[in-house]
Design an enzyme around this catalytic site. Structure first.
Site, PDB file in Angstrom:
ATOM      1  N   CYS A  72      61.735 -10.705 -24.939  1.00 34.59           N
ATOM      2  CA  CYS A  72      60.922  -9.795 -25.755  1.00 34.59           C
ATOM      3  C   CYS A  72      61.747  -9.050 -26.799  1.00 34.59           C
ATOM      4  O   CYS A  72      61.291  -8.818 -27.923  1.00 34.59           O
ATOM      5  CB  CYS A  72      60.191  -8.805 -24.854  1.00 34.59           C
ATOM      6  SG  CYS A  72      61.271  -7.827 -23.773  1.00 34.59           S
ATOM      7  N   HIS A 365      60.410  -3.522 -21.507  1.00 39.79           N
ATOM      8  CA  HIS A 365      59.777  -4.394 -22.501  1.00 39.79           C
ATOM      9  C   HIS A 365      60.022  -3.841 -23.895  1.00 39.79           C
ATOM     10  O   HIS A 365      60.030  -2.623 -24.097  1.00 39.79           O
ATOM     11  CB  HIS A 365      58.278  -4.474 -22.227  1.00 39.79           C
ATOM     12  CG  HIS A 365      57.560  -5.543 -22.989  1.00 39.79           C
ATOM     13  ND1 HIS A 365      58.123  -6.761 -23.293  1.00 39.79           N
ATOM     14  CD2 HIS A 365      56.291  -5.585 -23.525  1.00 39.79           C
ATOM     15  CE1 HIS A 365      57.248  -7.510 -23.955  1.00 39.79           C
ATOM     16  NE2 HIS A 365      56.137  -6.816 -24.121  1.00 39.79           N
ATOM     17  N   ASN A 387      52.744  -7.465 -29.876  1.00 40.12           N
ATOM     18  CA  ASN A 387      53.395  -7.939 -28.655  1.00 40.12           C
ATOM     19  C   ASN A 387      53.911  -9.359 -28.885  1.00 40.12           C
ATOM     20  O   ASN A 387      53.742  -9.936 -29.960  1.00 40.12           O
ATOM     21  CB  ASN A 387      52.394  -7.885 -27.489  1.00 40.12           C
ATOM     22  CG  ASN A 387      53.080  -7.784 -26.140  1.00 40.12           C
ATOM     23  OD1 ASN A 387      54.283  -7.984 -26.019  1.00 40.12           O
ATOM     24  ND2 ASN A 387      52.319  -7.461 -25.120  1.00 40.12           N
TER      25      ASN A 387
END
Length: 448
Positions: A72, A365, A387
């Site tokens: 991520c 994250h 995202n």
């Protein structure tokens, strides 16, 4: 003998009887038994203004998909860069290669870990640092400064120059095998380093790196030294740039200085005074570089983030995505989840600092802030988030965080230094206080 400290059978029977006599408890049991706890606790009507409309809404192309990996932090970073490229070249969509940076991250991470193992060769295997190095090994996770170190050294490439392989999108087994080999390497390197055979240890380490490099090339493909970059702009005009190097591509098409950006954190804990600079021991990838944070109050944190968004520049940020989140709608909201009510009236009341100190929460994250909406009083009502979990979750891959959730579960953001306030700028010039690798601020962004 339990000295009366264990729960008696009589007490258990009383609890069962009391539960059954409570009609609310029985109704909740029936409802929850037929659904997941998060689903039965989530009420979107309590999330405030949950529409995807914002006062500031920076245009970006559709979100990418990190698949079954913890990349991520790389996706968020490259999403920020591709927005700049798309704007500069007037194109609808540019895809950059996360695999390229992931390849070099794994290679550099193995070198970093082996160097750390030799550095700690004089310590017993039971030492906490040694145990941390051997247990952790390498992973997909990382932090902004680790990404910056890779980009400064290796540049970036478009996805066409190093396409995704099956293994690049599902790294669990590869990581386990590499870590197993690292531990095997550690036996030999610790013996050589402890015996003072430094040259022999360094020579063996180079051979080890060669083995890992070959394995990575088999799994990821060979990273390009140069490539041709072709694109068509929104006016349907075709361009091709031939023989571009990864470093040249970054300089020409992204054109930012990674050292112009600073990482700010919000850690309201007694051990981390505000406007002090911190680093983390034994967390990194490229040897000679280090993680660096400036701890700031949440109000100042948001002011800096908002200043960058207002200049149409997305913001890389790190958070705990495991708390109060609904992937179907893409909503992060404390208000919308009634976990306490659904669990019979349990109250959850830890502060942000307490959650950090008691290991209940930490950054896991990294995503990209691309928009914000304000309440009538000028406070932040909600944030728009790009995202990296594909387009099937949230609103075509975009998520929404309420102001309260952001304040409680966002821990890190990266902003250009021109948006730092005077106290933060002064902190940049200070020596960084080293945190231990198991500190909550040493966690790596790797949610998937």
């Amino acid at each position: 003998m339990d000295n009366g400290k264990s729960v008696s059978i009589g007490k258990s029977a009383q609890l069962i009887d009391a539960f059954k006599k409570n009609k609310t408890n029985m109704a909740l049991r029936t409802a929850v038994s037929q659904s997941m706890l998060a689903e039965s606790s989530f009420d979107i009507s309590l999330a405030g203004n949950s529409t995807y409309n914002f006062d500031i809404d920076i245009p970006t192309s559709s979100p990418r998909n990190q698949k079954q990996t913890g990349r991520c932090w790389l996706f968020a970073s490259l999403n920020m860069m591709r927005q700049k490229i798309e704007s500069k070249l007037n194109v609808s969509k540019i895809e950059l290669s996360e695999s390229y940076l992931a390849f070099w991250d794994k290679f550099e991470r193995v070198n970093y870990t082996l160097e750390s193992i030799m550095d700690t060769a004089g310590l017993p295997l039971t030492d906490r640092i040694v145990a941390f190095l051997l247990k952790g090994g390498i992973s997909d996770g990382g932090q902004w400064d680790m990404m910056a170190a890779l980009v400064e050294k290796y540049g970036i490439v478009p996805a066409s120059a190093m396409p995704e392989t099956t293994i690049a999108g599902n790294t669990r087994l590869l990581n386990r095998l590499i870590n197993s080999k690292i531990r095997e390497y550690a036996i030999e390197l610790r013996e050589l380093a402890s015996a003072g055979k430094v040259e022999e240890a360094n020579s063996r380490k180079e051979e080890m790196l060669g083995e890992v490099f070959n394995a990575l090339c088999i799994c990821y493909g060979v990273p390009p030294v140069s490539f041709d970059f072709a694109y068509t702009d929104k006016k349907k005009k075709y361009y091709v740039d031939r023989g571009v190097t990864p470093q040249g591509f970054f300089e020409k098409y992204v054109g930012i200085n990674m050292q112009d950006y600073a990482s700010i954190i919000n850690s309201p804990t007694p051990d981390k005074p505000y406007y002090k600079r911190f680093t983390v021991r034994y967390i990194g990838n490229v040897v000679g570089t280090q993680i660096s944070y400036i701890n700031v109050p949440m109000d100042a944190f948001k002011e800096m983030v908002l200043a960058q968004l207002q200049d149409n520049d997305p913001v890389w940020f790190g958070c705990d995505s495991n708390h109060y989140s609904d992937d179907k709608t893409g909503i992060y909201s404390i208000e919308a989840f009634k976990f306490g009510d659904i669990l019979g009236g349990i109250k959850f009341g830890m502060s942000k600092g307490e959650r950090l100190d008691l290991l209940d929460s930490a950054m896991n994250h990294a995503m990209l802030l691309t928009g914000v909406a304000f309440s009538s009083d000028g406070s932040v009502e909600k944030w728009k988030i790009e995202n990296s979990w594909g387009t099937d979750s949230g609103s075509k891959g975009f998520y929404l965080a309420t102001g309260e959730w952001f304040d409680n579960f966002t821990y890190q953001a990266v902003v250009h230094k021109k948006y730092l306030n005077q106290q933060a700028l002064e902190a940049l010039g200070e020596d960084a206080f080293p945190l231990e690798p198991w500190d909550p601020m040493g966690t790596l962004a790797l949610a998937k």
